[in-house]
Design a protein around this motif. Structure first.
Motif, short mmCIF file in Angstrom:
data_model
loop_
_atom_site.label_atom_id
_atom_site.label_comp_id
_atom_site.label_asym_id
_atom_site.label_seq_id
_atom_site.Cartn_x
_atom_site.Cartn_y
_atom_site.Cartn_z
N GLN A 22 0.99 -1.33 0.02
CA GLN A 22 0.24 -0.80 0.09
C GLN A 22 0.98 1.62 0.19
O GLN A 22 1.89 1.49 0.36
N LEU A 23 -0.07 2.44 -0.41
CA LEU A 23 1.64 3.04 -0.86
C LEU A 23 1.90 4.05 0.51
O LEU A 23 0.33 4.03 1.33
N GLY A 24 2.00 4.82 0.98
CA GLY A 24 2.58 5.13 2.15
C GLY A 24 3.11 4.03 3.29
O GLY A 24 3.62 4.35 4.51
N ALA A 25 3.24 3.01 3.28
CA ALA A 25 3.75 1.96 3.94
C ALA A 25 4.76 1.67 4.05
O ALA A 25 5.86 2.12 2.80
N ASP A 26 5.57 1.37 5.19
CA ASP A 26 7.22 1.79 5.18
C ASP A 26 7.47 -0.12 4.91
O ASP A 26 8.29 -1.14 4.25
N TYR A 27 6.75 -0.87 5.80
CA TYR A 27 6.56 -2.08 5.74
C TYR A 27 5.29 -3.11 5.76
O TYR A 27 4.39 -1.83 6.29
N ARG A 28 5.52 -3.83 5.52
CA ARG A 28 4.01 -5.74 6.15
C ARG A 28 4.60 -5.60 7.03
O ARG A 28 5.34 -6.51 6.83
N VAL A 29 3.20 -6.42 7.49
CA VAL A 29 3.32 -7.59 8.81
C VAL A 29 2.49 -8.59 8.47
O VAL A 29 0.87 -7.93 8.50
N ARG A 30 1.90 -9.48 8.97
CA ARG A 30 1.33 -10.31 8.58
C ARG A 30 1.64 -11.39 10.00
O ARG A 30 2.19 -11.49 10.60
N ILE A 31 0.66 -11.38 10.79
CA ILE A 31 0.24 -11.17 12.42
C ILE A 31 -0.41 -12.68 12.58
O ILE A 31 -1.35 -13.04 12.33
N PHE A 32 0.58 -14.14 13.14
CA PHE A 32 -0.06 -15.26 13.39
C PHE A 32 -0.29 -15.92 14.93
O PHE A 32 0.45 -15.31 15.70
N THR A 33 -1.08 -15.95 15.22
CA THR A 33 -1.41 -16.69 16.37
C THR A 33 -1.05 -18.15 16.57
O THR A 33 -0.70 -18.77 14.99
N CYS B 97 -0.72 -3.73 7.79
CA CYS B 97 -1.23 -4.98 8.01
C CYS B 97 -2.57 -5.60 7.83
O CYS B 97 -3.56 -4.28 6.52
N ALA B 98 -3.42 -6.83 7.80
CA ALA B 98 -4.67 -6.97 7.30
C ALA B 98 -5.62 -5.53 7.69
O ALA B 98 -6.59 -5.59 7.15
N ALA B 99 -5.86 -5.31 8.73
CA ALA B 99 -6.53 -4.28 8.98
C ALA B 99 -6.34 -3.31 8.21
O ALA B 99 -6.80 -1.95 8.95
N GLY B 100 -4.82 -2.58 7.88
CA GLY B 100 -4.80 -1.23 7.05
C GLY B 100 -3.74 -1.05 7.24
O GLY B 100 -2.64 -1.88 7.74
N LEU B 101 -3.65 0.79 7.23
CA LEU B 101 -1.96 1.31 7.63
C LEU B 101 -2.49 1.85 9.45
O LEU B 101 -2.89 1.98 9.94
#
Length: 281
Positions: free
Chosen positions: A54-65, A101-105
């Motif tokens: 996404q434009l404006g993001a520095d990195y992306r993360v996926r979060i797992f339990t 993240c999946a919820a947005g920025l």
């Protein structure tokens, strides 16, 4: 091999916060590998750092339990930001980075400590009477101990309860079978005379029966949701510190502040494990 960090979040005392496992440069991994590794670490959350989309993001993360993927979570956000910066990540702004993240920025500020901007609530407002009655019974609450209830869901599904005191919060012994399927956060205030000794104004606990877990030690998403609810109507001040993890032998301290309509949630971050992890099949 992937670079690996394990970051302790939300405590100034070593090994007394909430750890998050962070796998760097994870773009070659599929969802099955990520989920499998999260089950193996058996921490409340494991994250995977990826290039942003996404434009404006520095990195992306996926979060797992160990059982599900989350759209957003607080202590993994701060721990992942810490690990990304420590690995040489360079944000577009000097004092702030933006996580996708999946919820947005999600904005994360750099200062005395890292702090995240609480995302908007996906569900808020009153909880149905039957649901409140069921949860109160599952927590074995006595008449008068429950002050109020509200949805404070910013992704993980939190239902929030305001109790009469921190002592009541610490004494809770949930009926886990009766709590099944619901993630519940509880908060209770400390008396003025105890706040200096504890270093906090309130005590928080997070019961994660909806995710196949029991109690999460220190929880940024829950504290964000509770703060949005309880600072908006003045029942909590615009700045306060929440203690969490006491019942588990932890020393979590979550620093909360409200700037107009934006709640910020921060805490200490410290890398305790550095190395490499083999995720080949």
């Amino acid at each position: 091999m992937h670079r690996f960090s394990q970051v302790d979040v939300f405590s100034d005392e070593p090994h007394r916060g909430n750890p998050v496992a962070v796998v760097h440069a994870a773009e070659d991994l599929d969802e099955g590998q990520m989920s499998s590794f999260a089950r193996w670490t058996n921490l409340s959350e494991t994250t995977f750092l990826l290039p942003p989309t996404q434009l404006g993001a520095d990195y992306r993360v996926r979060i797992f339990t160990p059982t599900v993927e989350l759209p957003f979570a607080g202590h993994p956000t701060l721990g992942s930001a810490h690990a990304w910066l420590e690995a040489g990540g360079e944000p577009r702004a000097a004092d702030e980075l933006v996580q996708e993240c999946a919820a947005g920025l999600v904005r994360v500020r750099r200062g005395e400590r890292l702090e995240l901007a609480a995302p908007p609530l996906l569900r808020s407002g009153a909880v149905g009477k039957a649901e409140v009655t069921r949860i109160a019974a599952a927590l074995r609450l006595e008449p008068g101990q429950l002050v109020d209830a509200a949805w404070v869901d910013n992704g993980p599904g939190w239902l929030g309860l305001l109790l009469d005191s921190a002592q009541t919060v610490l004494a809770l012994d949930p009926d886990w079978a009766a709590l099944a399927g619901r993630d519940v956060g509880v908060l209770g205030p400390y008396p003025d005379r105890e706040q200096g000794r504890v270093g906090a104004q309130v005590e928080v606990r997070a019961f994660c029966a909806g995710k196949g877990m029991s109690e999460d030690p220190v929880t940024g998403s829950l504290n964000a949701g509770l703060a949005q609810w309880l600072t908006a109507d003045g029942r909590l001040p615009a700045r306060y510190v929440a203690a969490q993890g006491t019942a588990l032998g932890r020393a979590g301290r979550v620093h909360v502040r409200r700037e107009e309509d934006q709640v910020w949630v921060g805490g200490a971050t410290r890398t305790v494990v550095r190395g490499e992890v083999d995720l080949s099949r």
